[in-house]
Design an enzyme around this catalytic site. Structure first.
Site, PDB file in Angstrom:
ATOM      1  N   LYS A  61      -6.410   5.786 -11.407  1.00  0.00           N
ATOM      2  CA  LYS A  61      -5.094   5.359 -11.907  1.00  0.00           C
ATOM      3  C   LYS A  61      -5.253   4.210 -12.896  1.00  0.00           C
ATOM      4  O   LYS A  61      -4.586   4.152 -13.918  1.00  0.00           O
ATOM      5  CB  LYS A  61      -4.220   4.941 -10.715  1.00  0.00           C
ATOM      6  CG  LYS A  61      -3.051   4.053 -11.044  1.00  0.00           C
ATOM      7  CD  LYS A  61      -1.895   4.860 -11.525  1.00  0.00           C
ATOM      8  CE  LYS A  61      -0.706   4.086 -12.039  1.00  0.00           C
ATOM      9  NZ  LYS A  61      -0.614   2.681 -11.795  1.00  0.00           N
ATOM     10  N   GLY A  94      -9.447   3.309  -7.941  1.00  0.00           N
ATOM     11  CA  GLY A  94      -8.662   4.458  -8.361  1.00  0.00           C
ATOM     12  C   GLY A  94      -8.802   4.734  -9.846  1.00  0.00           C
ATOM     13  O   GLY A  94      -8.870   3.808 -10.653  1.00  0.00           O
ATOM     14  N   GLY A 117      -1.823   6.330  -2.591  1.00  0.00           N
ATOM     15  CA  GLY A 117      -2.947   6.179  -3.523  1.00  0.00           C
ATOM     16  C   GLY A 117      -4.021   5.276  -2.922  1.00  0.00           C
ATOM     17  O   GLY A 117      -5.204   5.622  -2.867  1.00  0.00           O
ATOM     18  N   HIS A 118      -3.574   4.113  -2.426  1.00  0.00           N
ATOM     19  CA  HIS A 118      -4.518   3.198  -1.778  1.00  0.00           C
ATOM     20  C   HIS A 118      -5.154   3.852  -0.551  1.00  0.00           C
ATOM     21  O   HIS A 118      -6.349   3.715  -0.300  1.00  0.00           O
ATOM     22  CB  HIS A 118      -3.810   1.926  -1.301  1.00  0.00           C
ATOM     23  CG  HIS A 118      -3.166   1.120  -2.380  1.00  0.00           C
ATOM     24  ND1 HIS A 118      -1.810   1.028  -2.531  1.00  0.00           N
ATOM     25  CD2 HIS A 118      -3.700   0.347  -3.347  1.00  0.00           C
ATOM     26  CE1 HIS A 118      -1.526   0.227  -3.540  1.00  0.00           C
ATOM     27  NE2 HIS A 118      -2.660  -0.201  -4.066  1.00  0.00           N
ATOM     28  N   LEU A 146       0.803  -1.228   0.000  1.00  0.00           N
ATOM     29  CA  LEU A 146       0.000   0.000   0.000  1.00  0.00           C
ATOM     30  C   LEU A 146       0.832   1.273   0.000  1.00  0.00           C
ATOM     31  O   LEU A 146       1.896   1.336   0.609  1.00  0.00           O
ATOM     32  CB  LEU A 146      -0.941  -0.004   1.211  1.00  0.00           C
ATOM     33  CG  LEU A 146      -1.891  -1.199   1.305  1.00  0.00           C
ATOM     34  CD1 LEU A 146      -2.825  -1.019   2.508  1.00  0.00           C
ATOM     35  CD2 LEU A 146      -2.714  -1.380   0.035  1.00  0.00           C
ATOM     36  N   GLN A 158      -9.785  -0.295 -15.896  1.00  0.00           N
ATOM     37  CA  GLN A 158     -10.328  -1.205 -14.877  1.00  0.00           C
ATOM     38  C   GLN A 158     -11.584  -0.614 -14.238  1.00  0.00           C
ATOM     39  O   GLN A 158     -12.588  -1.316 -14.026  1.00  0.00           O
ATOM     40  CB  GLN A 158      -9.266  -1.455 -13.812  1.00  0.00           C
ATOM     41  CG  GLN A 158      -9.775  -2.150 -12.565  1.00  0.00           C
ATOM     42  CD  GLN A 158      -8.658  -2.465 -11.597  1.00  0.00           C
ATOM     43  OE1 GLN A 158      -7.935  -3.434 -11.789  1.00  0.00           O
ATOM     44  NE2 GLN A 158      -8.500  -1.660 -10.561  1.00  0.00           N
ATOM     45  N   SER A 212       2.438   0.457  -6.765  1.00  0.00           N
ATOM     46  CA  SER A 212       3.252  -0.514  -6.018  1.00  0.00           C
ATOM     47  C   SER A 212       4.470  -0.924  -6.844  1.00  0.00           C
ATOM     48  O   SER A 212       5.502  -1.291  -6.293  1.00  0.00           O
ATOM     49  CB  SER A 212       2.415  -1.744  -5.682  1.00  0.00           C
ATOM     50  OG  SER A 212       1.220  -1.352  -5.048  1.00  0.00           O
TER      51      SER A 212
HETATM   52  P1  AMP Z   1      -3.837  -2.375  -6.777  1.00  0.00           P
HETATM   53  O1  AMP Z   1      -3.367  -2.718  -5.407  1.00  0.00           O
HETATM   54  O2  AMP Z   1      -2.744  -1.933  -7.696  1.00  0.00           O
HETATM   55  O3  AMP Z   1      -4.728  -3.440  -7.362  1.00  0.00           O
HETATM   56  O4  AMP Z   1      -4.747  -1.098  -6.609  1.00  0.00           O
HETATM   57  C1  AMP Z   1      -5.848  -1.124  -5.740  1.00  0.00           C
HETATM   58  C2  AMP Z   1      -6.679   0.100  -5.983  1.00  0.00           C
HETATM   59  O5  AMP Z   1      -5.908   1.269  -5.714  1.00  0.00           O
HETATM   60  C3  AMP Z   1      -7.166   0.217  -7.444  1.00  0.00           C
HETATM   61  O6  AMP Z   1      -8.505   0.666  -7.449  1.00  0.00           O
HETATM   62  C4  AMP Z   1      -6.218   1.236  -8.004  1.00  0.00           C
HETATM   63  O7  AMP Z   1      -6.762   1.957  -9.093  1.00  0.00           O
HETATM   64  C5  AMP Z   1      -6.005   2.149  -6.810  1.00  0.00           C
HETATM   65  N1  AMP Z   1      -4.777   2.911  -6.972  1.00  0.00           N
HETATM   66  C6  AMP Z   1      -3.546   2.448  -7.259  1.00  0.00           C
HETATM   67  N2  AMP Z   1      -2.667   3.456  -7.391  1.00  0.00           N
HETATM   68  C7  AMP Z   1      -3.373   4.601  -7.185  1.00  0.00           C
HETATM   69  C8  AMP Z   1      -3.039   5.988  -7.200  1.00  0.00           C
HETATM   70  N3  AMP Z   1      -1.814   6.400  -7.453  1.00  0.00           N
HETATM   71  N4  AMP Z   1      -4.030   6.878  -6.950  1.00  0.00           N
HETATM   72  C9  AMP Z   1      -5.289   6.467  -6.701  1.00  0.00           C
HETATM   73  N5  AMP Z   1      -5.666   5.176  -6.671  1.00  0.00           N
HETATM   74  C10 AMP Z   1      -4.721   4.251  -6.912  1.00  0.00           C
END
Ligand code: AMP
Length: 277
Positions: free
Chosen positions: A150, A148, A37-38, A34, A154, A187
């Site tokens: 980001k 996100g 962003g998360h 994490l 998705q 990440s």
């Molecule tokens: P992940 O752990 O990469 O699957 O991401 C989990 C959630 O966090 C997803 O909805 C991503 O879009 C969101 N996320 C990842 N990076 C960011 C970021 N920099 N800003 C906002 N949300 C993010």
């Protein structure tokens, strides 16, 4: 207090109690490792829901590249410490067998919006995402789910899935959180070495210039953007494309909202980003 739960029976018992008390439940699906962003998603959920579940599950089904799955960072203790500071109620961190017990045979597959860009370059990726997100909605019974921007495509895939299957969850898309130099937090950024880390912000910078050029009606903006990214030290550009923001189909005119989306490789790491146009 933040509790860590690993099995669905225990999770559902807790959530049913909350629901019986009329509490709104929010879920933030993540794969852990994490960053801010998360945490911004978890904070948005905290602000809008009485109860918040953050799921941490590195979903094998959404990795089209076994090496990427193997190298994916796993930092559960640090993640839990961060989530405690936000005050989430539950960290749901199941083992793969809890999510995909033997005999598991269902694939949730979204067509259309899931097909181009990431869908074309990472075969099976969005099937994995749609399948695990459907399961997480079923397991958590959440009223609201935070994703996100980001991962823009998705987010659109999840919105389509929820509409198409009448899943009773409200999907909230939260803004991309960036480092001070503009690099979108991810990440995977932890795998950039110092040189690559210094070059990485060039992607967002070039995209911002391209978006402005597109708005100004300049021809060749996307080609110039790709050239700029390569000149900044990126190894390759998989795509830099202007698309309809919700269908991810071709951008037709400037009447509907458009999105500029990119994927590029730097120092062995695949970076993605997107911005409105
Ligand atoms: P992940 O752990 O990469 O699957 O991401 C989990 C959630 O966090 C997803 O909805 C991503 O879009 C969101 N996320 C990842 N990076 C960011 C970021 N920099 N800003 C906002 N949300 C993010």
């Amino acid at each position: 207090m933040t509790v860590i739960i690993r099995n669905v029976v225990e999770l559902r018992a807790l959530v049913l109690g909350w629901k019986a008390a009329g509490e709104v439940v929010g879920v933030v699906p993540t794969m852990g490792a994490l960053h801010d962003g998360h945490l911004s998603l978890a904070r948005a959920a905290k602000a809008e829901c009485e109860r918040v579940i953050v799921t941490i599950f590195v979903n094998p089904k959404q990795f089209n590249n076994p090496d990427d799955l193997k190298k994916y960072p796993r930092t559960e203790e640090a993640d839990a410490a961060l989530l405690r500071t936000v005050g989430v109620d539950v960290i749901f961190a199941p083992l793969p067998d809890e999510v995909y017990p033997s005999g598991f045979a269902t694939v949730v597959s979204v067509s259309g919006v899931a097909e181009p860009l990431e869908g074309a370059l990472r075969p099976g990726h969005f099937d994995g995402v749609a399948t695990v997100v459907s399961k997480l909605f079923g397991m958590t019974m959440a009223d609201r789910a935070y994703f996100g921007q980001k991962d823009w495509q998705q987010l659109q895939v999840v919105k389509r899935l929820v509409r198409d299957l009448n899943i009773p969850v409200w999907v909230v898309g939260c803004e991309t959180i960036r480092e001070a130099d503009g690099l979108a937090m991810s990440s995977r950024n932890a795998r950039l070495d110092a040189v690559a880390r210094a070059q990485a912000p060039a992607l967002y910078a070039a995209m911002m210039r391209a978006a402005q050029a597109v708005r100004g009606g300049q021809a060749g903006a996307l080609e110039a953007c790709a050239a700029e990214v390569l000149a900044a030290g990126f190894d390759s550009v998989e795509y830099i494309e202007l698309r309809d923001a919700s269908t991810l189909g071709p951008a037709e005119g400037m009447e509907r909202p458009l999105r500029l989306l990119a994927a590029a490789w730097l120092g062995g790491v695949r970076l993605i980003d997107n911005i409105p146009v």
